[in-house]
Design an enzyme around this catalytic site. Sequence first.
Site, PDB file in Angstrom:
ATOM      1  N   ASP A 295       0.867  -1.174   0.000  1.00  0.00           N
ATOM      2  CA  ASP A 295       0.000   0.000   0.000  1.00  0.00           C
ATOM      3  C   ASP A 295       0.905   1.225   0.000  1.00  0.00           C
ATOM      4  O   ASP A 295       1.957   1.225   0.643  1.00  0.00           O
ATOM      5  CB  ASP A 295      -0.846   0.050   1.274  1.00  0.00           C
TER       6      ASP A 295
ATOM      7  N   SER B 261       7.447   5.050   5.968  1.00  0.00           N
ATOM      8  CA  SER B 261       8.519   4.326   5.303  1.00  0.00           C
ATOM      9  C   SER B 261       8.360   4.439   3.795  1.00  0.00           C
ATOM     10  O   SER B 261       7.359   4.932   3.301  1.00  0.00           O
ATOM     11  CB  SER B 261       8.503   2.858   5.727  1.00  0.00           C
TER      12      SER B 261
END
Length: 277
Positions: A98, A238
């Site tokens: 995602d 991230s």
Amino acid sequence: MPENKTMTRSLSYFYTKKLGAPPRRVITTPIVTAVAGKYMDTPMSKLHIRRFVRKNELDLSEYCHEKYGCFNDFFTRQIKPEARPVDMRPEKLISPCDGHLSVYRIGSDSVFNIKDSYYRVSDLVNSSFIADEYLDGYCLVFRLGVENYHRYCYIDNGTKSVNFRIKGRYNPVQPIVVNNHPVFTQNTREYTIMQTENFGTVVQIEVGACLVGKIINHREAGRIYKGTEKGMFQFGGSTIVLLMKKDSVKLPERYFVATSQGTETDVKYGQAIGEKA
């Protein structure tokens, strides 16, 4: 995702003010990140889960129901398979995670601008030799926000190398930071070289950010399978980067147009985003 005004003000101080430089160097060291990560592994950290869900408007109905022993258990929670179907057609390139996608063509001495953070491919893998292999190819950048699913998968069948780790400093993946600091060339990262059945040799790079205690890759060298979980990030924002060679994949032109306009494309784990050239 709702804006955290307190966090924005703090980051603005650390990354735009001269007096913010010394404390910034302290809070972005691996040891400070490790301490924060350890706290997220303690039962006490469960106190933050409810507020986190509410603030980020998370839909937990997509996830497997389980009891969480700490915040990191919650952050790396498993999603229901039916919520992230993987496109298993061999010719389709899937998103490994995602996230918010930007796509670039790699030219000679290219310097990529991601939210005003500049870097070269050789900076990401710490190797000009590897970077040269991807000249005229593609650089796909998947930015994960804290609201995203933080597990990621293999994009194709094939084999992989060991995981190469590059030490660095952890900096938050936030606009106020990347507008003033070269985030992607300083954060700790891991990369692996994958020999895939349909897309040739692909490099996948996982980039850690502030308060990510660990980049957890499940295995070293060996056989890999499309859609199988490769690893996960613990708490924090991230980034995953894919390097793909020239003529290995066909990507929709709309990705390049959106990126040139400073817009990211939302994608999901397992979703088809391109096809074999």
